[in-house]
Structure formats: structure tokens, C-alpha cells
Design an enzyme around this catalytic site. Structure first.
Site, PDB file in Angstrom:
ATOM      1  N   LYS A 247       7.331  29.571 -43.257  1.00  0.00           N
ATOM      2  CA  LYS A 247       7.196  30.985 -42.885  1.00  0.00           C
ATOM      3  C   LYS A 247       5.963  31.166 -42.009  1.00  0.00           C
ATOM      4  O   LYS A 247       4.876  30.737 -42.364  1.00  0.00           O
ATOM      5  CB  LYS A 247       7.085  31.845 -44.147  1.00  0.00           C
ATOM      6  CG  LYS A 247       6.860  33.328 -43.890  1.00  0.00           C
ATOM      7  CD  LYS A 247       6.703  34.097 -45.202  1.00  0.00           C
ATOM      8  CE  LYS A 247       6.304  35.536 -44.964  1.00  0.00           C
ATOM      9  NZ  LYS A 247       6.079  36.272 -46.233  1.00  0.00           N
TER      10      LYS A 247
ATOM     11  N   ASP B 181       1.064  40.490 -41.859  1.00  0.00           N
ATOM     12  CA  ASP B 181       2.129  41.316 -42.435  1.00  0.00           C
ATOM     13  C   ASP B 181       1.577  42.652 -42.916  1.00  0.00           C
ATOM     14  O   ASP B 181       0.913  42.723 -43.947  1.00  0.00           O
ATOM     15  CB  ASP B 181       2.791  40.569 -43.603  1.00  0.00           C
ATOM     16  CG  ASP B 181       3.923  41.374 -44.215  1.00  0.00           C
ATOM     17  OD1 ASP B 181       4.454  42.272 -43.526  1.00  0.00           O
ATOM     18  OD2 ASP B 181       4.286  41.103 -45.370  1.00  0.00           O
TER      19      ASP B 181
ATOM     20  N   LYS C 281       2.271  48.310 -46.533  1.00  0.00           N
ATOM     21  CA  LYS C 281       1.527  47.871 -47.717  1.00  0.00           C
ATOM     22  C   LYS C 281       0.324  48.792 -47.931  1.00  0.00           C
ATOM     23  O   LYS C 281      -0.273  49.272 -46.960  1.00  0.00           O
ATOM     24  CB  LYS C 281       0.999  46.449 -47.531  1.00  0.00           C
ATOM     25  CG  LYS C 281       2.049  45.361 -47.448  1.00  0.00           C
ATOM     26  CD  LYS C 281       1.379  44.018 -47.210  1.00  0.00           C
ATOM     27  CE  LYS C 281       2.379  42.891 -47.051  1.00  0.00           C
ATOM     28  NZ  LYS C 281       3.057  42.549 -48.294  1.00  0.00           N
TER      29      LYS C 281
ATOM     30  N   ASP D  72      -0.178  35.104 -44.379  1.00  0.00           N
ATOM     31  CA  ASP D  72       1.262  35.098 -44.605  1.00  0.00           C
ATOM     32  C   ASP D  72       1.994  34.051 -43.773  1.00  0.00           C
ATOM     33  O   ASP D  72       3.223  33.975 -43.818  1.00  0.00           O
ATOM     34  CB  ASP D  72       1.837  36.495 -44.339  1.00  0.00           C
ATOM     35  CG  ASP D  72       2.996  36.841 -45.267  1.00  0.00           C
ATOM     36  OD1 ASP D  72       3.129  36.194 -46.317  1.00  0.00           O
ATOM     37  OD2 ASP D  72       3.772  37.751 -44.937  1.00  0.00           O
TER      38      ASP D  72
ATOM     39  N   ASP E 115       9.198  45.189 -45.820  1.00  0.00           N
ATOM     40  CA  ASP E 115       8.181  44.261 -46.308  1.00  0.00           C
ATOM     41  C   ASP E 115       8.815  43.015 -46.926  1.00  0.00           C
ATOM     42  O   ASP E 115       8.101  42.116 -47.359  1.00  0.00           O
ATOM     43  CB  ASP E 115       7.274  44.962 -47.325  1.00  0.00           C
ATOM     44  CG  ASP E 115       5.996  44.179 -47.601  1.00  0.00           C
ATOM     45  OD1 ASP E 115       5.594  43.392 -46.726  1.00  0.00           O
ATOM     46  OD2 ASP E 115       5.417  44.356 -48.680  1.00  0.00           O
TER      47      ASP E 115
ATOM     48  N   ARG F  82      11.842  36.467 -45.721  1.00  0.00           N
ATOM     49  CA  ARG F  82      13.162  35.869 -45.942  1.00  0.00           C
ATOM     50  C   ARG F  82      14.071  36.043 -44.725  1.00  0.00           C
ATOM     51  O   ARG F  82      14.980  35.243 -44.507  1.00  0.00           O
ATOM     52  CB  ARG F  82      13.795  36.460 -47.202  1.00  0.00           C
ATOM     53  CG  ARG F  82      14.127  37.918 -47.153  1.00  0.00           C
ATOM     54  CD  ARG F  82      14.279  38.551 -48.524  1.00  0.00           C
ATOM     55  NE  ARG F  82      12.989  38.654 -49.208  1.00  0.00           N
ATOM     56  CZ  ARG F  82      12.832  39.115 -50.444  1.00  0.00           C
ATOM     57  NH1 ARG F  82      13.883  39.527 -51.135  1.00  0.00           N
ATOM     58  NH2 ARG F  82      11.639  39.186 -50.986  1.00  0.00           N
TER      59      ARG F  82
END
Length: 484
Positions: A251, A256, A263, A275, A334, A338
């Protein structure tokens, strides 16, 4: 500058040295008969008092004594030695030692404990160079060289040195802020590492990513002023043992914000430069494999972008068409990691891999489940491969806890309007994220590693330090080098 590890045939007189003693030692070995009487008496008294780390200052040089642990399995004894290396490094730093000899008297097979001690020293010595310009901020001279005598071979020492360079490379990447490491700069750093180590790199730019219709990566990037990248790293030596490659997918979310599902900050967003720890780990593994010329064919894939709420940012409710053709309903922006991993996992199938392993700071659920002490793992690989990975984790103390991927968890990501959605229920969040990724790996043996807990530490933790840890570099290197 990182420490250099090297082999030494003999221990010079009047050198700063550490003597590694077997567990249960109460008397100094015969090899140390040249210590003057007062020093011998002091060390013997300390050994009798069960001290594990002893210092003798001879003024012209220092002697340190480390006693091996007798408790637990061989893996736990090695981990205790790494932690002893961390404790020793604090003394070396205070004493301003720049070159240290390790005299191995532990009688461990192949110098394993001396190597573990050196590993703990090396990783404890890591410091992110950062961007300070003030002369007053510059750090004094530090330890630059560790030389090992005894049973550890020059080849084993060199291998460890290159592996730890890979860990520190990953740490450097993780610790860099977004304005110094956007997706393009991240890809360039991966290519630079490839040039230094000997692996090949190819970087896909935005037009190429659009042509491939990587809907997940493109959607996450919509709110960013910076373009995404998709980097392919390949180590393929002529003497590779495997006919089908191992593929590592990392990843690469370089920052992020959570996107429109923003967030909260402080507390959740302020450390989100980390991240991309999975992508950094893949880079570190490829670097170590190539530098050590490990005869195994490995490919690394790193989709990279930041996730922001600006511009044409994707929104909850959007339906994306992924590289694989599957459609995904976005319930939360968020849950972006994936989405970019899914495109890379589907892309990995083109290599007909023996195994795909993805590495990601994917869910807070994984961190809450087992904390910074371990890695959450799950997948469709057979029990032999999963066991081999767990055993590698035990050897390097980056332990893997296997979570289930039962069929019932597929219900957690059912969508009314698309093939799947990108968010599960409040319960079993790490598993529903894994279940999402599983849909893009069908027909391919696959393992998912969620490193959200140990990838980035906000307080120092022994030799793992503070900030980026490089978690999973040592794990995957050990796992892959032991594959047939």
C-alpha cells in the site's frame, strides 16, 4: 550515516569491545585472563549478582560484557539479545564510541547471538536525518562501525548488513513527510533504490494508469493535485530457484486525510505520512534481496497516491469499476487502501505467481486487536506457506497472528447496487477488509498482512525506535530466502 557491519579476524588491543558471554556465566573465560585484577574482581562480582550488562572503563578504551539469556526458545533468546543490543547502544552513545568490536564467546551456533546483538545495536542506532539546518541541532559523532569476531562468517555479517540497510531504507521512506515524498517522488526513490541494489523498476504514470482502467487507484487520487503512480520492481536473477515469481504488493498512500470521510485531528491524521509503510516495506525487501543476490524471483507492486477531499474527490455512494472489472460501492472514502490494493492484486495475476503477499497499514481494527506487538495475517495460501511465514515471524520477532476468512464474512461487504462495498460492519473490521481483497485474488494463493499496529510508533520501543519501524522487511526477507 548507517553503521557498517564487518568481520574481524582478531580483537586488537585497547579497542572498545563487547564480550558476549554464555548464559549462566559466573566466572570470566580464560580468553580474558589479561584483564587486570581489579577489573576481573569487579566483573566477577557483577556476574555473581546476575548482571547482564557490565561496563569497565579503562580510560583509553572500554570493555562491555553482555550475558546471553537462558530463558525461552531459541527465537526468544535471540530477541533478548537484540534488546541487549539496544541497551548496549545507549551506553555506547553516552561513551561516544565510534567503533566497536564484538568478541563472541557465547558458543552459539554460527554466531547467531552475536549477529542478533549486532542487529539490535544497528537498528537502535538508526536516526532519521530529517531536515534540520541549525548548526546547534547537528548531532555529535556516533557509532559508525561494528566488527564481529568468532563464529559468525563474513558472508553472514554482510548479509545482515544489507538486510538492515533495507530496513533503514523503509524507515527513511516512512518518516519522510508528504511535501518531501509525494507519489511521484516515492516512485523515484524506489527506482533509485533499484539502481543501487540491482533490481529493475518500471513506473506507470497517470495516462498509463488510466489506460489500464485502475478504477480504485484513480478514484482515490481524484481529490489530489498530484498524479498517482504505479511502480513495478523486479528482482530476477539468472539462478532463481522458482519458476513462478513471488509477488509483493505494498500500500502506497503517501498521506491519508480520509478524503471526504475526513479523519479527526489531532490523533488520527497527524501521523498519516506512514500510510505508505507497506510500499516502503516492499522496497526494503527488494533492496535486501537484490543486494544479497538471493536466488529467488520476486516482483514488487506499489500503487501510490495521497487521499484528499479536494477537487473532484470521490464521495460516499460512488460506484467504481475496478481494474478486474468488479464494481465497488464506496461507503467510506477513508477505506481507500483496499481500493488501490485491489487494483494491484488483480494486476498481479498476470505474472501467474506462486504466491502473492500484500502488506498494508490497512485497519485500525487490526491495531486494536493485537496492538504494536504483532502483525495480523490472513489469506488463501495453503497451510504450509502460512506456517512458513509464521515461523519466519518467530525467528525475526515480527510475529504473525492468523485471522480467519470464513465464508460468512462475505456478508459484511455485500452491496445493494454493486458487486461489493468497501466497508464492513463495526465488528471484525480487519477481516472484512481482508475479505474485500480476497475478491481480487481469486485463483491465486494469497496472504494479507495488516501492519497497522507496529508500522509507526509514537513512542520509542527498544530497537524498533520511534516513527517508522520498517516492520515486515525482516519477516518477508527471511520467509522468501527460505522458499524453494
Amino acid at each position: 550515516m548507517p553503521i557498517q557491519l564487518a568481520h574481524a579476524a582478531t580483537l586488537p588491543a585497547h579497542a572498545d569491545s563487547v564480550f558476549l558471554l554464555p548464559a549462566g556465566t559466573t566466572q570470566l573465560p580464560a580468553q580474558l585472563a589479561d584483564l587486570h585484577e581489579a577489573s576481573r574482581k569487579y566483573v566477577t562480582e557483577q556476574l555473581a549478582a546476575d548482571s547482564k550488562l557490565i561496563t569497565v572503563n579503562h580510560y583509553s578504551h572500554r570493555h562491555y560484557f553482555v550475558v546471553a539469556s537462558a530463558k525461552g526458545s531459541a527465537h526468544l533468546i535471540a530477541e533478548a539479545m537484540r534488546k541487549s543490543g539496544h541497551q548496549l547502544h545507549a551506553l555506547l552513545k553516552a561513551d561516544k564510541v565510534t567503533e566497536l568490536y564484538v568478541e563472541d564467546l557465547s558458543e552459539s551456533a554460527d554466531g547467531a547471538l552475536a549477529l542478533a546483538l549486532a542487529e539490535g545495536i544497528y537498528l537502535s542506532a538508526y536516526e532519521f536525518e530529517g531536515y534540520k539546518t541549525d548548526e546547534k541541532s547537528k548531532k555529535p559523532a556516533a557509532l559508525t562501525r561494528v566488527l564481529l569476531t568468532g563464529a559468525a562468517s563474513a558472508e553472514a555479517i554482510q548479509e545482515l548488513d544489507y538486510l538492515l540497510q533495507g530496513v533503514c531504507l523503509a524507515r527513511d521512506l516512512i518518516n519522510a513527510p508528504l511535501n518531501k515524498l509525494n507519489a511521484t517522488q516515492f516512485a523515484e526513490r524506489m527506482a533509485e533504490a533499484g539502481d543501487a541494489a540491482g533490481y529493475q523498476t518500471e513506473i506507470f504514470d497517470l495516462p498509463r494508469i488510466e489506460a489500464l482502467r485502475m478504477g480504485g487507484l484513480l478514484a482515490v487520487n481524484l481529490g489530489s493535485p498530484e498524479p498517482p503512480t504505479f511502480t513495478i520492481m523486479e528482482w530476477k536473477p539468472e539462478n532463481a530457484r522458482n519458476s513462478q515469481p513471488y509477488v509483493l504488493v505494498g500500500k502506497g498512500v503517501v498521506f491519508d486525510t480520509g478524503g471526504l470521510s475526513l479523519k479527526p485531528t489531532p490523533g488520527s491524521m497527524d501521523m498519516m505520512k506512514c500510510d505508505m509503510s507497506g510500499g516502503a516495506a516492499v522496497t526494503g525487501v527488494l533492496y535486501a534481496l537484490a543486494k544479497n543476490k538471493v536466488p529467488i524471483h520476486v516482483i514488487g507492486l506499489v500503487p501510490a497516491t495521497d487521499n484528499r477531499p479536494g477537487g473532484m474527490a470521490y464521495v460516499p455512494g460512488d460506484v467504481l469499476t475496478m481494474y478486474s472489472g468488479l464494481t465497488v460501492e464506496v461507503l467510506n472514502t477513508d477505506a481507500e487502501g483496499r481500493l488501490i490494493l485491489a487494483d494491484a492484486l488483480a494486476f498481479a495475476k498476470k505474472y501467474e505467481p506462486a504466491l502473492v503477499v500484500d502488506i498494508a497499514t490497512l485497519t485500525g481494527s487490526a491495531a486494536r486487536a493485537i496492538g504494536k506487538e504483532g502483525i495480523v495475517g490472513m489469506g488463501t495460501a495453503d497451510e504450509v506457506q502460512l506456517l512458513a511465514l509464521k515461523q519466519a515471524g518467530n525467528r525475526v520477532h515480527e510475529r504473525v497472528v492468523e485471522f480467519p476468512l470464513w465464508d460468512e464474512y462475505a456478508e459484511h461487504i455485500k452491496s445493494d447496487i454493486a458487486d461489493i462495498n468497501n466497508l464492513g460492519k463495526a465488528e471484525a473490521g480487519a477481516i472484512s477488509a481482508g475479505k474485500f481483497l480476497e475478491r481480487f485474488t481469486e485463483g491465486t494463493p494469497w496472504i494479507h498482512l495488516d501492519i497497522a499496529g507496529p508500522a509507526y510508533l509514537t513512542a520509542p520501543d527498544s530497537y524498533r525506535g520511534k516513527g517508522g519501524t520498517g516492520t515486515s522487511v525482516r519477516l518477508l526477507y527471511d520467509f522468501l530466502k527460505n522458499q524453494e
